[in-house]
Scaffold this motif. Structure first.
Motif, PDB file in Angstrom:
ATOM      1  N   GLU A  81       3.525  36.961  11.369  1.00 36.56           N
ATOM      2  CA  GLU A  81       2.468  36.298  10.600  1.00 36.56           C
ATOM      3  C   GLU A  81       2.672  36.440   9.096  1.00 36.56           C
ATOM      4  OE1 GLU A  81      -1.107  38.125  12.179  1.00 36.56           O
ATOM      5  OE2 GLU A  81      -1.456  36.369  13.446  1.00 36.56           O
ATOM      6  N   ALA A  82       3.873  36.148   8.654  1.00 33.76           N
ATOM      7  CA  ALA A  82       4.236  36.206   7.230  1.00 33.76           C
ATOM      8  C   ALA A  82       4.087  37.606   6.639  1.00 33.76           C
ATOM      9  CB  ALA A  82       3.404  35.210   6.425  1.00 33.76           C
ATOM     10  N   GLN A  83       4.015  38.621   7.508  1.00 33.36           N
ATOM     11  CA  GLN A  83       3.906  40.011   7.049  1.00 33.36           C
ATOM     12  C   GLN A  83       5.163  40.761   7.424  1.00 33.36           C
ATOM     13  OE1 GLN A  83       0.245  41.967   8.169  1.00 33.36           O
ATOM     14  NE2 GLN A  83       1.199  43.990   8.143  1.00 33.36           N
ATOM     15  N   ARG A  84       5.627  41.606   6.529  1.00 35.08           N
ATOM     16  CA  ARG A  84       6.823  42.413   6.801  1.00 35.08           C
ATOM     17  C   ARG A  84       6.456  43.887   6.671  1.00 35.08           C
ATOM     18  NH1 ARG A  84      12.440  41.288   3.792  1.00 35.08           N
ATOM     19  NH2 ARG A  84      12.320  39.493   5.228  1.00 35.08           N
ATOM     20  N   ASP A  85       6.745  44.646   7.725  1.00 35.61           N
ATOM     21  CA  ASP A  85       6.491  46.088   7.739  1.00 35.61           C
ATOM     22  C   ASP A  85       7.775  46.811   8.103  1.00 35.61           C
ATOM     23  OD1 ASP A  85       3.427  46.210   7.485  1.00 35.61           O
ATOM     24  OD2 ASP A  85       3.740  44.775   9.118  1.00 35.61           O
ATOM     25  N   SER A  86       7.904  48.039   7.614  1.00 36.74           N
ATOM     26  CA  SER A  86       9.130  48.785   7.882  1.00 36.74           C
ATOM     27  C   SER A  86       8.821  50.201   8.343  1.00 36.74           C
ATOM     28  CB  SER A  86      10.025  48.827   6.644  1.00 36.74           C
ATOM     29  OG  SER A  86       9.373  49.509   5.591  1.00 36.74           O
ATOM     30  N   CYS A  87       9.791  50.788   9.009  1.00 35.29           N
ATOM     31  CA  CYS A  87       9.687  52.159   9.517  1.00 35.29           C
ATOM     32  C   CYS A  87      11.058  52.801   9.419  1.00 35.29           C
ATOM     33  CB  CYS A  87       9.210  52.130  10.971  1.00 35.29           C
ATOM     34  SG  CYS A  87       9.263  53.732  11.816  1.00 35.29           S
ATOM     35  N   CYS A  88      11.105  54.004   8.877  1.00 39.85           N
ATOM     36  CA  CYS A  88      12.361  54.746   8.808  1.00 39.85           C
ATOM     37  C   CYS A  88      12.566  55.459  10.144  1.00 39.85           C
ATOM     38  CB  CYS A  88      12.332  55.753   7.664  1.00 39.85           C
ATOM     39  SG  CYS A  88      13.879  56.663   7.451  1.00 39.85           S
ATOM     40  N   ILE A  89      13.654  55.133  10.825  1.00 41.08           N
ATOM     41  CA  ILE A  89      13.992  55.775  12.092  1.00 41.08           C
ATOM     42  C   ILE A  89      14.919  56.948  11.780  1.00 41.08           C
ATOM     43  CG2 ILE A  89      14.989  55.486  14.382  1.00 41.08           C
ATOM     44  CD1 ILE A  89      12.499  53.802  13.922  1.00 41.08           C
ATOM     45  N   ILE A  90      14.434  58.157  12.003  1.00 37.32           N
ATOM     46  CA  ILE A  90      15.195  59.361  11.655  1.00 37.32           C
ATOM     47  C   ILE A  90      15.668  60.026  12.947  1.00 37.32           C
ATOM     48  CG2 ILE A  90      15.164  61.553  10.397  1.00 37.32           C
ATOM     49  CD1 ILE A  90      12.761  60.478   8.815  1.00 37.32           C
ATOM     50  N   VAL A  91      16.977  60.104  13.119  1.00 40.58           N
ATOM     51  CA  VAL A  91      17.562  60.731  14.302  1.00 40.58           C
ATOM     52  C   VAL A  91      18.194  62.049  13.864  1.00 40.58           C
ATOM     53  CG1 VAL A  91      19.189  60.476  16.219  1.00 40.58           C
ATOM     54  CG2 VAL A  91      18.004  58.460  15.295  1.00 40.58           C
ATOM     55  N   THR A  92      17.808  63.141  14.512  1.00 38.24           N
ATOM     56  CA  THR A  92      18.198  64.464  14.037  1.00 38.24           C
ATOM     57  C   THR A  92      18.887  65.279  15.123  1.00 38.24           C
ATOM     58  OG1 THR A  92      16.210  65.673  14.720  1.00 38.24           O
ATOM     59  CG2 THR A  92      16.064  64.398  12.675  1.00 38.24           C
ATOM     60  N   PRO A  93      19.669  66.272  14.709  1.00 41.47           N
ATOM     61  CA  PRO A  93      20.252  67.204  15.686  1.00 41.47           C
ATOM     62  C   PRO A  93      19.188  68.171  16.196  1.00 41.47           C
ATOM     63  CG  PRO A  93      20.791  67.907  13.470  1.00 41.47           C
ATOM     64  CD  PRO A  93      20.068  66.598  13.330  1.00 41.47           C
TER      65      PRO A  93
ATOM     66  N   PRO B 198       4.776  49.087  18.678  1.00 44.31           N
ATOM     67  CA  PRO B 198       3.975  48.628  17.536  1.00 44.31           C
ATOM     68  C   PRO B 198       2.639  48.046  17.984  1.00 44.31           C
ATOM     69  CG  PRO B 198       5.743  47.089  17.996  1.00 44.31           C
ATOM     70  CD  PRO B 198       5.976  48.270  18.890  1.00 44.31           C
ATOM     71  N   THR B 199       1.667  48.143  17.101  1.00 47.82           N
ATOM     72  CA  THR B 199       0.346  47.578  17.365  1.00 47.82           C
ATOM     73  C   THR B 199       0.355  46.124  16.902  1.00 47.82           C
ATOM     74  OG1 THR B 199      -0.629  49.745  16.975  1.00 47.82           O
ATOM     75  CG2 THR B 199      -2.131  47.875  16.985  1.00 47.82           C
ATOM     76  N   LEU B 200       0.552  45.208  17.844  1.00 51.74           N
ATOM     77  CA  LEU B 200       0.697  43.789  17.522  1.00 51.74           C
ATOM     78  C   LEU B 200      -0.384  42.957  18.199  1.00 51.74           C
ATOM     79  CD1 LEU B 200       4.570  43.372  17.916  1.00 51.74           C
ATOM     80  CD2 LEU B 200       3.288  43.311  15.780  1.00 51.74           C
ATOM     81  N   PHE B 201      -0.751  41.875  17.528  1.00 51.85           N
ATOM     82  CA  PHE B 201      -1.683  40.904  18.110  1.00 51.85           C
ATOM     83  C   PHE B 201      -1.000  39.549  18.282  1.00 51.85           C
ATOM     84  CE2 PHE B 201      -4.162  44.050  15.794  1.00 51.85           C
ATOM     85  CZ  PHE B 201      -5.011  44.500  16.802  1.00 51.85           C
ATOM     86  N   THR B 202       0.167  39.391  17.666  1.00 51.49           N
ATOM     87  CA  THR B 202       0.974  38.179  17.822  1.00 51.49           C
ATOM     88  C   THR B 202       2.429  38.597  17.969  1.00 51.49           C
ATOM     89  OG1 THR B 202       1.262  37.991  15.419  1.00 51.49           O
ATOM     90  CG2 THR B 202      -0.603  36.800  16.404  1.00 51.49           C
ATOM     91  N   PRO B 203       3.275  37.746  18.529  1.00 53.12           N
ATOM     92  CA  PRO B 203       4.700  38.081  18.655  1.00 53.12           C
ATOM     93  C   PRO B 203       5.326  38.349  17.286  1.00 53.12           C
ATOM     94  CG  PRO B 203       4.151  36.177  19.997  1.00 53.12           C
ATOM     95  CD  PRO B 203       2.956  36.432  19.124  1.00 53.12           C
ATOM     96  N   ALA B 204       6.378  39.179  17.304  1.00 60.46           N
ATOM     97  CA  ALA B 204       7.057  39.537  16.056  1.00 60.46           C
ATOM     98  C   ALA B 204       8.559  39.625  16.305  1.00 60.46           C
ATOM     99  CB  ALA B 204       6.534  40.869  15.529  1.00 60.46           C
ATOM    100  N   SER B 205       9.310  39.503  15.250  1.00 60.36           N
ATOM    101  CA  SER B 205      10.762  39.720  15.316  1.00 60.36           C
ATOM    102  C   SER B 205      11.077  41.021  14.603  1.00 60.36           C
ATOM    103  CB  SER B 205      11.510  38.559  14.662  1.00 60.36           C
ATOM    104  OG  SER B 205      11.147  38.442  13.294  1.00 60.36           O
ATOM    105  N   TRP B 206      12.093  41.722  15.081  1.00 62.63           N
ATOM    106  CA  TRP B 206      12.462  42.985  14.460  1.00 62.63           C
ATOM    107  C   TRP B 206      13.937  43.015  14.101  1.00 62.63           C
ATOM    108  CZ3 TRP B 206      16.197  45.740  17.042  1.00 62.63           C
ATOM    109  CH2 TRP B 206      16.330  45.539  18.421  1.00 62.63           C
ATOM    110  N   LEU B 207      14.256  43.773  13.083  1.00 57.29           N
ATOM    111  CA  LEU B 207      15.633  43.955  12.618  1.00 57.29           C
ATOM    112  C   LEU B 207      15.861  45.435  12.374  1.00 57.29           C
ATOM    113  CD1 LEU B 207      18.374  42.888  11.489  1.00 57.29           C
ATOM    114  CD2 LEU B 207      17.237  42.749   9.248  1.00 57.29           C
ATOM    115  N   LEU B 208      16.906  45.957  12.951  1.00 55.54           N
ATOM    116  CA  LEU B 208      17.278  47.370  12.766  1.00 55.54           C
ATOM    117  C   LEU B 208      18.604  47.434  12.028  1.00 55.54           C
ATOM    118  CD1 LEU B 208      16.900  50.426  13.391  1.00 55.54           C
ATOM    119  CD2 LEU B 208      18.157  50.029  15.525  1.00 55.54           C
ATOM    120  N   ILE B 209      18.625  48.158  10.932  1.00 51.90           N
ATOM    121  CA  ILE B 209      19.865  48.358  10.165  1.00 51.90           C
ATOM    122  C   ILE B 209      20.152  49.849  10.135  1.00 51.90           C
ATOM    123  CG2 ILE B 209      21.042  48.030   7.968  1.00 51.90           C
ATOM    124  CD1 ILE B 209      19.138  45.744   7.359  1.00 51.90           C
ATOM    125  N   SER B 210      21.296  50.238  10.674  1.00 52.97           N
ATOM    126  CA  SER B 210      21.652  51.655  10.709  1.00 52.97           C
ATOM    127  C   SER B 210      22.060  52.127   9.322  1.00 52.97           C
ATOM    128  CB  SER B 210      22.788  51.897  11.696  1.00 52.97           C
ATOM    129  OG  SER B 210      24.024  51.476  11.147  1.00 52.97           O
TER     130      SER B 210
END
Length: 687
Positions: free
Chosen positions: A110-122, A65-77
């Motif tokens: 920084e009080a911002q929430r962004d998401s990305c769909c992780i698509i795993v394919t055959p 990710p393009t970050l300028f400050t530390p961030a926390s991430w959460l992945l939900i399958s």
């Protein structure tokens, strides 16, 4: 929020291309500028993540990710499993191994929430066990509307499809291939092209077998109407017509179905059928609701103004599905809207029953659907998805050998940037709808996954350019949905096929589409049976080409000349010479393969098509190495008239020509039985 970079959009438009003769062609700067203006800037906000990231199974899952400050991430399958962690600027997030599917990654900083769909394919699309075991299969390929029968209402329907499934399976066939079944325009029935639909998500309601609808059977009013002499005369006229009379058929079917709807409305709210219908409407969501509203609104607008051909000609207040005027229409005409939703439910029910019939007959593939390359400019899909389509352009093909003027299909292209910005949701949704209740999907003009020929509005087909699409991601998602639906994929890869996509399609498990007429390898020979590719479907012809008899006799060239499809006599003369040479080459190939007895008269220019020659060609195709063989009833019936002439609209009655015999006549013909038995034996010998 910064818009998509100008240079990034410009890179989507190819500056040149290789034409059908292998020559490089430059795209004019004016064309490129006009197309660039049509590619709307997308919001490439300050989000550090892309909308979606696509990975093949087995690849390391990592994002930077393009970050300028530390961030926390959460992945939900997709199954609900959760992982979390921290990421500093410049670091890569290494994700755990995930199963195939759609997973959600969320980043907070920084009080911002962004998401990305992780698509795993055959790696590859689904392939039926029979093909993996080395079997060679065959089936019937039909344009459903062309079917005649003693029971239909002047157009082939899902009742006729049931008969086609039974008779094909009885003779050893593994599938029945279909033209696109997409929703058309009930209020404008003569807009009949299955390749220019109102929506690709929903079905053509004209294929409903009205006599099989329980509420039609149970309605006293419907049965009284059915017994009227005027009804029976109109029915017989529609049934006997050589060409499908869409206006007459639509009038009959809607009249009968409205009476059935009144019967259905009398059912109790707890009735199982009512509950099933309500569940269908709920599952269809906004897309289905918009389809019902569009069809009802279109009917009203056409009744008020016969020149109202689609939403772009409606009053401004009705041109947006979320407007107050449209909401008011939904409230005032709620019963009419639900009627059209009910028709979609009936169509879906009857089509699903056809699929179940295939499974009962243990057909290795069953139904084989067709996905059109686009939608009509003024239909339900563009009305709802305005930002997804570039309405000031249309797709087509550059000039080639068979179409010297190029082709303009009049279909607005999807914006490739919008597909990516929406995490590929439009493509995923389209595939899920198209792979419902079938074992194979043919993708018309499969090169659209890589590029489409865009033509600026008002320009000729020659004044276009190729616009590129995210082929790697689209193919990967295609493989995922194919495996999930257990639906194999056949890509219509005719025309000028760039090398860039040939290997990609093959490696992704997409089967090639091989048409006999394009398999001439030299001046004296067509491709030998043993040299046809295994991962392919062999056919004699397509809906856009002449029948076997029409090709042999050059009927298509004569008709094209009459309709003004060739710029000059020199081009026509060249095509005629090429056809004569192709006929001789095919005859020589059949003689060498042993499919045609040694009768040299077939090498002469004036040789006529005969049943002996026709059977020899089909035997030759049955003996090819290709895993699939598709046969059209037009070949069994020795028909000459084409179903469609590309490049024409009003000058030829496209999408209306019926078969020359009814299903009952065709499947009681011993000649047809012998031919299909011979094909079945030939296919079984190929294992």
């Amino acid at each position: 929020m910064k818009p998509t970079n100008h240079l990034e959009r410009a890179a989507l438009i190819a500056p040149d291309y290789i034409d059908a003769h292998g020559r490089p062609q430059q795209v004019s700067s004016l064309t490129r500028e006009r197309l660039l203006g049509l590619l709307r800037p997308q919001d490439a906000s300050a989000s550090p993540l892309p909308p979606a990231a696509v990975f093949r199974q087995g690849e390391p899952l990592a994002l930077s990710p393009t970050l300028f400050t530390p961030a926390s991430w959460l992945l939900i399958s997709e199954a609900g499993e959760r992982w979390s962690g921290r990421c500093a600027p410049g670091e890569t997030i290494g994700l755990p191994a995930l199963p195939e599917g759609y997973h959600q990654l969320t980043l907070e900083h920084e009080a911002q929430r962004d998401s990305c769909c992780i698509i795993v394919t055959p790696a590859r699309c689904y392939e039926p066990a029979a093909l993996l075991a080395g079997e060679s299969l065959w089936g019937s390929c039909i344009q459903l509307y062309t079917l005649r029968s003693e029971n239909n209402w002047g157009i082939g329907d899902f009742g006729d499809l049931r008969r086609m499934i039974i008779e094909t399976a009885r003779r050893g066939g593994a599938f029945v291939g279909l033209n696109p079944l997409h929703a058309l325009f009930p209020a404008e029935p003569e807009s009949a092209s299955p390749y220019s639909p109102s929506s690709r998500r929903w079905l053509n309601i004209l294929y409903i077998d009205v006599n099989a609808v329980v509420d039609f059977q149970q309605s006293k009013a419907a049965q009284r109407w059915w017994q009227l002499a005027t009804t029976q005369r109109a029915l017989q006229a529609a049934r006997n017509a050589r060409w499908v009379n869409y206006s007459a058929v639509t009038h009959l079917k809607l009249e009968g179905l409205r009476l059935a709807w009144q019967q259905f409305r009398q059912r109790d709210a707890e009735d199982a059928e009512v509950m099933a219908f309500d569940a269908f409407v709920e599952a269809g969501g906004d897309s289905l609701l918009c389809q019902g509203v569009f069809d009802a609104l279109h009917a009203q607008q056409r009744a008020q103004n016969s020149d109202s051909h689609g939403w772009q000609s409606w009053p401004d207040a009705l041109q947006h599905p979320d407007s107050a005027a449209v909401l008011a229409f939904r409230i005032e005409h709620g019963d009419e809207v639900r009627f059209y939703l009910w028709l979609q439910w009936l169509a879906a029910q009857q089509f699903a029953a056809c699929w179940q019939l295939c499974q009962q007959h243990e057909m290795a593939i069953g139904l084989y659907r067709d996905l059109a390359v686009g939608v009509a400019r003024d239909g339900a899909e563009t009305w709802r998805e305005r930002e997804l389509y570039c309405l000031e352009a249309s797709v087509g093909a550059p000039p080639d050998i068979l179409g010297p003027l190029g082709q303009n299909w009049g279909l607005p292209p999807m914006d490739p940037q919008a597909i990516v910005a929406r995490a590929y949701e439009p493509w995923i949704t389209l595939l899920r709808a198209s792979m419902q209740d079938c074992g194979a999907l043919r993708i018309d003009h499969v090169m659209a996954l890589l590029r489409l020929w865009w033509i600026p509005q008002g320009e000729s087909a020659a004044e276009g350019a190729y616009v590129h699409y995210p082929v790697e991601a689209l193919l990967a998602i295609l493989a995922l949905e194919s495996q999930r639906h257990r639906c194999m994929v056949i890509g219509e890869d005719l025309g000028t096929v760039p090398e860039a996509i040939v290997d990609k399609l093959r490696d992704a498990g997409v089967y090639s589409y091989r048409v006999l007429f394009f398999e001439q390898r030299s001046k004296r020979a067509f491709r030998a049976p043993a040299q046809w590719p295994r991962q392919a479907m062999a056919v004699t012809t397509t809906h856009d080409m002449p029948t076997l008899r029409g090709w042999w006799h050059s009927d298509d060239l004569r008709l094209g000349s009459e309709l003004g499809l060739y710029p000059d006599k020199v081009i026509l003369a060249g095509l005629c010479r090429d056809r004569l040479a192709a006929r001789k080459a095919l005859a020589q190939t059949l003689l060498r393969s042993g499919d045609l007895p040694p009768r040299q008269r077939y090498l002469r220019g004036g040789a006529r098509m005969t049943s002996l020659l026709s059977r020899a060609i089909i035997r030759y195709l049955a003996g090819t190495q290709s895993a699939l063989l598709g046969l059209q009833p037009e070949e069994w019936l020795d028909m000459a008239t084409p179903v469609n002439v590309p490049g024409t609209t009003d000058s030829y009655p496209n999408w209306r020509r019926k078969l020359s015999a009814t299903l009952e006549e065709m499947f009681s013909d011993p000649t047809v039985d012998r031919l299909l038995a011979e094909v079945d034996r030939g296919r079984k010998r190929m294992k």
